[in-house]
Each structure stands twice: as C-alpha cells, then as structure tokens.
Design a protein around this motif. Structure first.
Motif, PDB file in Angstrom:
ATOM      1  N   PHE A 127      -6.969   5.485  -3.189  1.00 17.77           N
ATOM      2  CA  PHE A 127      -5.846   5.443  -2.254  1.00 17.77           C
ATOM      3  C   PHE A 127      -5.809   6.709  -1.401  1.00 17.77           C
ATOM      4  CE2 PHE A 127      -4.534   1.940  -4.819  1.00 17.77           C
ATOM      5  CZ  PHE A 127      -3.689   1.179  -4.030  1.00 17.77           C
ATOM      6  N   ARG A 180      -4.527   1.130 -10.795  1.00 19.83           N
ATOM      7  CA  ARG A 180      -4.872   1.586  -9.450  1.00 19.83           C
ATOM      8  C   ARG A 180      -5.602   2.924  -9.534  1.00 19.83           C
ATOM      9  NH1 ARG A 180      -2.829  -2.808  -9.398  1.00 19.83           N
ATOM     10  NH2 ARG A 180      -1.512  -3.709  -7.768  1.00 19.83           N
ATOM     11  N   PHE A 223       0.829  -1.196   0.000  1.00 25.02           N
ATOM     12  CA  PHE A 223       0.000   0.000   0.000  1.00 25.02           C
ATOM     13  C   PHE A 223       0.865   1.249   0.000  1.00 25.02           C
ATOM     14  CE2 PHE A 223      -2.611   3.245   2.126  1.00 25.02           C
ATOM     15  CZ  PHE A 223      -3.758   3.194   1.342  1.00 25.02           C
TER      16      PHE A 223
END
Length: 291
Positions: free
Chosen positions: A173, A168, A149
């Motif tokens: 995030f 992604r 991560f």
C-alpha cells in the motif's frame, strides 16, 4: 494587478498539488516524507533537460511523469520496512543528493547556473493548466480517501499490525501511495518549470519541502480541502512579501528570512495549539468487513 493575481493563482494551484501529494502520504498513510521536493525537482529537471536537447515539451512532461514515481520506488524499496524516523531521514537525504548532484555536475543541467526553460506563452493558459492539474489531483485524492483503498491507508496509519492481521501488506500500500503522490509532484514540477522559465538547484531547497509540510499541518492532515486552503494561505503570504519589500525598503534577503521565520512560527503554533489543523479530518467508524 491582474497579471499578479493570475500569477499568484498559478502558484497556489501548483503548490496545492504538492500539498495534496504530501497529504496522501502523511495525512492518509502516516508516511513522514521530508523529501517531497525531490519528485517536484525531478519533474522540473526533466522539462529542462528536454529543452536542452530541443525535444518537444511533451517529451519532458512524460519523462517527469515517469521518472518521479520510479525514483519514489527506488527510495521506498530500501526504506519501506524502516521506522518512520529512518524513512523521514532517507527521503530528506535523497532529495539533497539529487539537488547536490544537479549543483555539482554542470554537464547534466547547467550546474549552479541552471537552465532556461521555455515559458508558456500566455499567463492565463498557465493558470488554467495549473488549476486543471490541481482539480485532477484533488479528485484523485478524494477518490483514494473515500474508497476502500483509503480506508486501508488509515488503518495502516493508525495500526500497521492490525492491517497485517487483515491480510493486507502495508509495504504494498505504501508503494502504491508513493507512486501516485510522486507522479503528482513530478507533473507539478514540469508545469512549474514552464511557468517560471528557469530551473536551478536553488529552486528546490529543503525549506521548500517544509513549506509544503506547513501547508498540510495548517490545513489539516488527512483533509484534502484543508491542505489546499493551507497552501493557498502560505503562497499568498509568500508572493505578497514582494510588496512588503518595496514598501518598507527592507533588503529582499531580510524579507525572505522573515517570511521563513513566520512560516516556522505558524508550524510551531499549529503543533502546540491545533495539531489537527484548521480543518480537522472527519473521524469515521468503519466495519472491518468493508476493508
């Protein structure tokens, strides 16, 4: 003197949590947040409002833990796709909106007069809780930074387009990072309220956000141990100025302004001569297959 040392340790630990929370956003992810004092204030006011309604202390603590990340989500949703300049301004504005609301609506939490909060009964207990919170925040930040991560966060920081080509979602995030870091700051705010024993709008100024920024820049963005050391240096300088005021006979307001000037000078000098901080982040080479 021992009481002062315990009090200083408590403040160092609390503000270290704030520095870690900002480091996760800025140092690891590249999010320029000029309103990091907002989740801190939300946590403190949650504790204060709980006291107003004679609720158990843990109700305020849970409320602060939940309300702070929710506020972060509400801020990032409209700002998440904006450029960093707009993100910085939006977070700055959100923090000021909250502070001015608390200032001008006394029915919520006393307005300018603030609210008295029950203090922790023992200074040593307060220091122990603060250090424990700091250790937990540091461990969480280390776990984030050293795992997949954290590696993706650094990719987003360096090249958002590259992160998107890897399949992604930078927005996803950033939202998760905001939730974690604002929850940290919210809990720190709850503890701060019970340590100081008083919550008012003047406790959560823009200058407090830039104190945290100075700690991160001084210690080294992206380096958790660095920002903790940076926070320790600044807070010890801050709390020790009370002795300077007593010894020199200077007005306390003047000493406070001089302290801010010194912090500003430190920030400028770090930007000019050591932008990576006293403890620069270790550069890593990572195969994209590991992301």
């Amino acid at each position: 003197m021992i009481d002062f040392a315990i009090y200083a340790l408590t403040l160092v630990a609390i503000w270290s949590v704030m520095a870690i929370s900002l480091n996760i956003q800025f140092g690891m992810t590249g999010l320029v947040n000029f309103g990091q004092i907002l989740p801190f204030a939300i946590g403190a006011y949650a504790a204060a409002i709980g006291v107003q309604y004679d609720l158990p202390w843990w109700v305020g603590a849970v409320a602060g833990l939940i309300a702070a990340p929710i506020a972060g989500i509400l801020v990032i949703l409209p700002a998440g796709r904006s450029s960093q300049d707009y993100w910085a301004l939006i977070t700055l504005g959100a923090g000021e909106i909250f502070r001015l609301t608390m200032l001008n609506v006394p029915s919520i939490a006393g307005g300018a007069d603030g609210v008295t909060v029950s203090r922790l009964p023992d200074r040593t207990l307060a220091a122990g809780l603060a250090v424990a919170l700091c250790v937990v925040a540091y461990a969480v930040a280390q776990q984030i930074g050293n795992g997949p991560f954290g590696r993706m966060l650094r990719v987003i920081r360096e090249d958002e387009t590259l992160a998107a080509t890897l399949g992604r979602s930078p927005m996803s995030f950033r939202m998760r990072v905001t939730v974690v870091s604002w929850a940290m700051a919210g809990v720190a705010g709850v503890l701060y309220a019970h340590v100081i024993g008083y919550v008012a709008p003047t406790s959560f100024l823009v200058t407090d956000t830039f104190l945290v920024w100075t700690a991160v820049i001084l210690g080294g963005p992206g380096r958790n141990i660095g920002v903790v050391i940076g926070a320790a240096i600044l807070i010890l300088m801050s709390v020790s100025t009370r002795f300077l005021a007593e010894w020199s006979g200077l007005p306390s307001d003047l000493v406070a302004n001089l302290r801010l000037a010194v912090f500003g000078l430190i920030l400028v000098l770090m930007f000019l001569f050591r932008p990576a901080g006293l403890f620069p982040e270790t550069k890593r080479v990572q195969n994209v297959d590991g992301l």
